[in-house]
Design an enzyme around this catalytic site. Structure first.
Site, PDB file in Angstrom:
ATOM      1  N   TYR A 120      30.845  43.800  12.607  1.00 47.43           N
ATOM      2  CA  TYR A 120      31.822  44.684  11.755  1.00 47.43           C
ATOM      3  C   TYR A 120      33.120  44.680  12.717  1.00 47.43           C
ATOM      4  O   TYR A 120      32.899  45.238  13.831  1.00 47.43           O
ATOM      5  CB  TYR A 120      31.175  46.005  11.541  1.00 47.43           C
ATOM      6  CG  TYR A 120      32.099  47.018  10.933  1.00 47.43           C
ATOM      7  CD1 TYR A 120      32.448  46.934   9.686  1.00 47.43           C
ATOM      8  CD2 TYR A 120      32.477  47.955  11.583  1.00 47.43           C
ATOM      9  CE1 TYR A 120      33.217  47.894   8.826  1.00 47.43           C
ATOM     10  CE2 TYR A 120      33.333  49.109  10.962  1.00 47.43           C
ATOM     11  CZ  TYR A 120      33.646  48.785   9.598  1.00 47.43           C
ATOM     12  OH  TYR A 120      34.424  49.937   8.817  1.00 47.43           O
ATOM     13  N   ASP A 191      23.083  47.109  13.600  1.00 47.03           N
ATOM     14  CA  ASP A 191      23.817  47.710  12.412  1.00 47.03           C
ATOM     15  C   ASP A 191      23.241  47.477  11.164  1.00 47.03           C
ATOM     16  O   ASP A 191      22.865  46.207  10.862  1.00 47.03           O
ATOM     17  CB  ASP A 191      25.478  47.228  12.420  1.00 47.03           C
ATOM     18  CG  ASP A 191      26.140  48.033  11.096  1.00 47.03           C
ATOM     19  OD1 ASP A 191      25.435  48.392  10.203  1.00 47.03           O
ATOM     20  OD2 ASP A 191      27.208  47.966  11.099  1.00 47.03           O
ATOM     21  N   LYS A 216      28.119  53.540   2.644  1.00 43.79           N
ATOM     22  CA  LYS A 216      28.057  52.514   1.787  1.00 43.79           C
ATOM     23  C   LYS A 216      27.016  52.709   0.725  1.00 43.79           C
ATOM     24  O   LYS A 216      27.016  53.242  -0.240  1.00 43.79           O
ATOM     25  CB  LYS A 216      27.694  51.114   2.529  1.00 43.79           C
ATOM     26  CG  LYS A 216      28.800  51.137   3.549  1.00 43.79           C
ATOM     27  CD  LYS A 216      30.142  50.547   3.042  1.00 43.79           C
ATOM     28  CE  LYS A 216      31.434  50.723   4.314  1.00 43.79           C
ATOM     29  NZ  LYS A 216      31.161  50.022   5.209  1.00 43.79           N
TER      30      LYS A 216
HETATM   31  C1  LIG Z   1      31.674  50.222   6.689  1.00 41.65           C
HETATM   32  C2  LIG Z   1      30.809  49.732   7.816  1.00 41.65           C
HETATM   33  C3  LIG Z   1      30.667  50.545   9.069  1.00 41.65           C
HETATM   34  C4  LIG Z   1      31.627  51.742   9.115  1.00 41.65           C
HETATM   35  O1  LIG Z   1      31.282  52.862   8.284  1.00 41.65           O
HETATM   36  P1  LIG Z   1      32.465  53.637   8.200  1.00 41.65           P
HETATM   37  O2  LIG Z   1      31.531  54.994   7.390  1.00 41.65           O
HETATM   38  O3  LIG Z   1      33.428  53.299   7.230  1.00 41.65           O
HETATM   39  O4  LIG Z   1      33.170  54.173   9.394  1.00 41.65           O
HETATM   40  C5  LIG Z   1      30.009  49.800  10.131  1.00 41.65           C
HETATM   41  N1  LIG Z   1      29.214  48.831   9.682  1.00 41.65           N
HETATM   42  C6  LIG Z   1      29.184  48.131   8.791  1.00 41.65           C
HETATM   43  C7  LIG Z   1      28.534  47.052   8.599  1.00 41.65           C
HETATM   44  C8  LIG Z   1      30.143  48.542   7.724  1.00 41.65           C
HETATM   45  O5  LIG Z   1      30.184  47.861   6.544  1.00 41.65           O
END
Ligand SMILES: *Cc1c(COP(=O)(O)O)cnc(C)c1O
Length: 400
Positions: A120, A191, A216
């Site tokens: 990311y 992640d 998400k």
């Molecule tokens: C969106 C996202 C993040 C960060 O999340 P936020 O809540 O927008 O800060 C981290 N890792 C991945 C893979 C993402 O898609």
């Protein structure tokens, strides 16, 4: 696609966060309220002393102040723990805050981090603005043991990865990376926003710490920001807990409540988006403009075998490499009517992102410098309508 483990999760999610029965009436609301409070009130000092003493055992989740969160927070923490197979989940105000929490908790001055080059984007920003200032260095690398081994240093402390990667859905071999991390005494942090614990469980594959942007698929309705850090070893739980407390992470009870509500339909939404995404892949694969599709559940994706081995389902994320100029690809995006032009994913709605070629230069997995890349989040609209929209937009691009 549903395995017995996802069936258990489906049932659990419907019963998570139920309110306790009132001892007098024997009744309880089905939906736990959003317990908003900035502090906790005790009946007497003995009760407060008992709560303070209980803090030495993290399992007891003793709260004496609002920042720690009350029942609503406990319910969401339980959702994350069950989804991820974790013993502890710590919430943050965004996915990015969860990433920075984990990094700051687990790294010290002089440490070196191996980072998979598919991560990311803002992780690179965290390094540039914060970690570098603290004497922590990162090296970006393809996430395979040979490449990683060449970049090891005596000070390497962590391997930070994302599977599948954000832009190209590159599946990583997490068990193999876990073995590499063990051999070299590194912490493996991943992640897991793509899997969100439901279709991919990194802690069971040997990862030490799993991070999810609840923004998400967990929230699922594009109406909240939230992150979580999960672990399953007492020593890591304690370090992450203490740093979370010291750094002052806190999430509004209302956002936590929305996330619990979102999580109930996580299985349904993911399954529907995944089915729609496969239909979109099937349509796109027949178009001459399409060079390659990036979607691990698609049989032609190079990560398909790993996906079959390690995941129990898929979702609506896919990228498409197009034999179109930047002008044509941009015209395609502008011509779409059902796909919103915007970042993020995991909500109910379809989104499209024109991926700036500059962003891809650091990704070894990207071999399409002469082509354009669009990332789609396929949402819960009718797949037939989404395909018709893509068809007319591709035709518009062809006329450019
Ligand atoms: C969106 C996202 C993040 C960060 O999340 P936020 O809540 O927008 O800060 C981290 N890792 C991945 C893979 C993402 O898609």
């Amino acid at each position: 696609m549903s395995s017995s483990s996802t069936q258990k999760l489906d049932t659990f999610l419907q019963h998570a966060g139920l309110a306790d029965f009132d001892p007098v009436t024997g009744a309880a609301p089905v939906a736990l309220p959003s317990v908003r409070t900035s502090t906790v009130r005790f009946k007497n000092l003995a009760a407060l002393d008992k709560a303070q003493a209980a803090k030495s055992d993290l399992r007891l989740r003793s709260t004496t102040y609002g920042r720690g969160g009350m029942q609503t927070h406990a319910a969401l923490e339980q959702v994350f723990c069950t989804l991820e197979g974790a013993t502890q989940a710590l919430l943050s105000s965004s996915g990015m805050a969860a990433i920075s929490h984990a990094m700051l908790a687990l790294l010290s001055q002089g440490d070196h981090v191996l980072v998979s080059d598919n991560v990311y984007g803002p992780v690179r920003y965290l390094e540039k603005t914060v970690l570098s200032r603290m004497g922590i260095t990162c090296t970006y690398s393809p996430a395979c043991p040979d490449a990683l081994r060449e970049r090891l240093r005596p000070t390497t402390r962590m391997l930070y990865v994302e599977s599948p990667g954000s832009l190209l859905m590159e599946m990583l071999d997490l068990p193999l990376l876990a073995q590499f991390a063990r051999e070299h005494n590194l912490l493996l942090v991943t992640d897991n926003t793509w899997g969100s614990g439901y279709i991919y469980r990194p802690l069971e594959l040997g990862v030490d710490v799993s991070i999810v942007a609840g923004t998400k698929y967990i929230g699922g309705h594009s109406d909240l920001m939230l992150g979580a850090v999960m672990s399953a070893e007492p020593e890591l739980d304690r370090i992450l807990f203490d740093n979370h407390y010291a750094l002052g992470h806190s999430v509004s009870a209302d956002d936590v409540w929305l996330a619990v509500r979102g999580a109930r339909t996580l299985p349904l939404r993911m399954r529907e988006s995944a089915a729609n995404a496969l239909q979109v892949c099937d349509f796109l694969s027949r178009r001459l403009e399409v060079v390659r599709l990036f979607h691990p559940a698609w049989s032609q994706d190079p990560g398909h075998a790993l996906w079959q081995r390690d995941c129990t389902g898929s979702n609506g994320m896919l990228s498409v490499q197009l034999n179109l100029s930047a002008v044509q690809a941009r015209a395609l995006v502008d011509a779409l009517t059902l796909f919103g032009i915007g970042y993020s994913w995991g909500g109910f709605e379809s989104l499209v992102q024109y991926v700036d070629p500059g962003v891809l230069t650091g990704h070894t997995y990207w071999q399409g410098a002469q082509h354009s890349l669009l990332r789609l989040h396929v949402g819960l609209e009718s797949a037939t309508d989404l395909i018709a929209d893509l068809q007319q937009a591709l035709d518009v691009a062809a006329r450019h």
